[in-house]
Design a protein around this motif. Structure first.
Motif, short mmCIF file in Angstrom:
data_model
loop_
_atom_site.label_atom_id
_atom_site.label_comp_id
_atom_site.label_asym_id
_atom_site.label_seq_id
_atom_site.Cartn_x
_atom_site.Cartn_y
_atom_site.Cartn_z
N ARG A 94 3.30 26.20 8.68
CA ARG A 94 3.91 24.99 8.13
C ARG A 94 5.33 25.22 7.61
N GLU A 95 5.62 26.44 7.15
CA GLU A 95 6.93 26.74 6.57
C GLU A 95 7.56 27.93 7.29
N SER A 125 4.93 26.18 -2.45
CA SER A 125 4.37 25.45 -1.30
C SER A 125 2.88 25.74 -1.15
#
Length: 452
Positions: A94-95, A125
């Motif tokens: 996701r990151e 996060s």
């Protein structure tokens, strides 16, 4: 196209992710010099996985002990490893940009450098991910309490900035706590408490997890509570830390009773000294940092612990000289007229189990020397040490006299007796005394021919 088909490569990658760190290191070394194309691809996968884990450990460093069982057996918060693994794998997907930044930052990062910003961003996060998308973190076969456990771990992640600051000063806090250190620690605790009503407890729980000796958390509990008495602390929300440690001490003392009360248990007695010292050190954590009252909830338990230790140790110290005498048997020999003297009975040595028990007893006596003052048996310990050392010196000198004398002697049996007494010297007084004894034996006339 690579040397290995993509479908097989995915299978190999999945297998590599299941292997423990030590196995991956061994495989990486084994494949280090290979030029075979398929093996080179496998080696690259292993290297990528090792880096993946290395970055994860650096980013979540304050929380790693929460996923490991404590070696001192004191209960603490323990999360299951799949939570961190799944958070990290999801963050990578996701990151990806922040993940790559963390990789590059770690390559040039040293311990004394400030924590890289991507580390903070990834942890933040991760906490958001746990709350907003717990289904992405759950294991393949979820259980009903998984979501609650993920949410609880997110609460710990919220404190990552405070915890990194506290853990960076952990070594400093382990020394003397002056006014400046106490104020700094209380401020961190206050900042943690501002997050929610349970976060102060969680803050101390992470510090506790990062301590090798869990009993030292009492120092931090007492500092943030402004050195309270045991009645106040035992009824507070932080009482659990003290209760856990006292429970473990009492359990260890029960084990020590069973070990030290058995006169035939040599090997266990050899390790009992370290356990006694450990229990005394943990009891002192309460005495140094908390105002204990004699009939208080913790004061009474600490006093009872000291009493049990003193009784067990005194029982062993009083029997130590007898145990040594059994291992180094002597006999009476006529000198002149009715005059007799005690000489070593080296021709009839003690049984191996008796010698082993004596060795363990002396190791026990030596081990508890550092804590004798705190345990309240310093006088008896000093007297016992003096008596044991004198008895071994006498035996050794008598054997040396026989070795250097003109009377016939069984050299092999005498050497066996020398080995026993020097081993016992080393157990009580340390390696140096044993080495001195062995040098004196080597320079003796033990194996020189004697006149008929």
């Amino acid at each position: 196209m690579g040397a290995i088909a993509d479908s097989r490569l995915r299978l190999i990658k999945g297998l590599i992710r299941t292997l423990p760190h030590a196995s991956l290191r061994s495989l990486e070394l084994a494949l280090g010099l290979t030029r075979d194309a398929p093996l080179v691809e496998v080696r690259d996968l292993i290297g990528a996985e090792l880096e993946f884990r290395h970055v994860k450990e650096a980013v979540f460093a304050p929380f790693l002990p929460l996923f490991q069982r404590r070696e001192d057996n004191i209960n603490g918060v323990e999360f299951e490893g799949w939570i961190l693994d799944n958070i990290w794998a999801t963050l990578e997907a996701r990151e990806p940009e922040i993940y790559q930044q963390a990789r590059y930052a770690l390559r040039g990062w040293r311990d004394e450098d400030p924590v890289p910003v991507p580390f903070f961003r990834l942890v933040t996060s991760g906490a958001a991910l746990c709350r907003e998308h717990p289904e992405d973190i759950q294991r393949a076969k979820p259980r009903k309490d998984d979501v609650a456990e993920i949410a609880e771990f997110a609460n710990y992640l919220d404190m990552h900035r405070i915890l990194r600051t506290a853990l960076a000063r952990l070594g400093d806090f382990m020394g003397r706590i002056d006014a400046e250190k106490a104020a700094a620690l209380r401020l961190m605790f206050k900042d943690a408490c501002a997050l929610d009503e349970e976060s102060g407890y969680r803050f101390l729980e992470v510090l506790f997890a990062n301590l090798d000796d869990g009993a030292r958390i009492i120092k931090f509990v007492a500092t943030v509570s402004d050195r309270p008495n045991d009645r106040f602390l035992a009824s507070s929300e932080l009482a659990d830390f003290g209760e856990r440690i006292l429970d473990v001490i009492e359990e260890r003392l029960r084990d020590l009773k069973s070990v030290m009360g058995n006169g035939k248990t040599a090997v266990d007695l050899g390790t009992a000294g370290a356990r006694v010292s450990q229990c005394l050190g943990q009891l002192q954590s309460f005495e140094h940092y908390i105002e204990l009252s004699r009939d208080g909830p913790w004061g009474k338990r600490v006093a009872d612990g000291h009493k049990v230790i003193a009784e067990l140790v005194e029982m062993q110290l009083k029997s130590a000289e007898r145990v040594l005498t059994d291992a180094l048997p002597m006999k009476s020999e006529r000198v002149y007229g009715r005059m007799k003297r005690e000489v070593p009975r080296y021709e009839q040595p003690a049984k191996p189990e008796i010698i082993e028990r004596a060795k363990c007893m002396l190791a026990f006596v030596r081990e508890i020397r550092a804590t004798a003052q705190a345990g309240g048996y310093a006088s008896l310990h000093a007297k016992t040490m003096q008596g044991l050392e004198a008895a071994m010196d006498t035996y050794f000198e008598e054997m040396l006299g026989l070795a250097n004398g003109e009377d016939p002697i069984d050299a092999d049996k005498a050497m066996a007796a020398f080995e026993v007494v020097t081993d016992l010297m080393e157990a009580l007084c340390g390696e140096e005394k044993g080495q001195v004894g062995r040098r004196r034996i080597a320079s003796s006339d033990l194996y020189k021919p004697r006149a008929a």
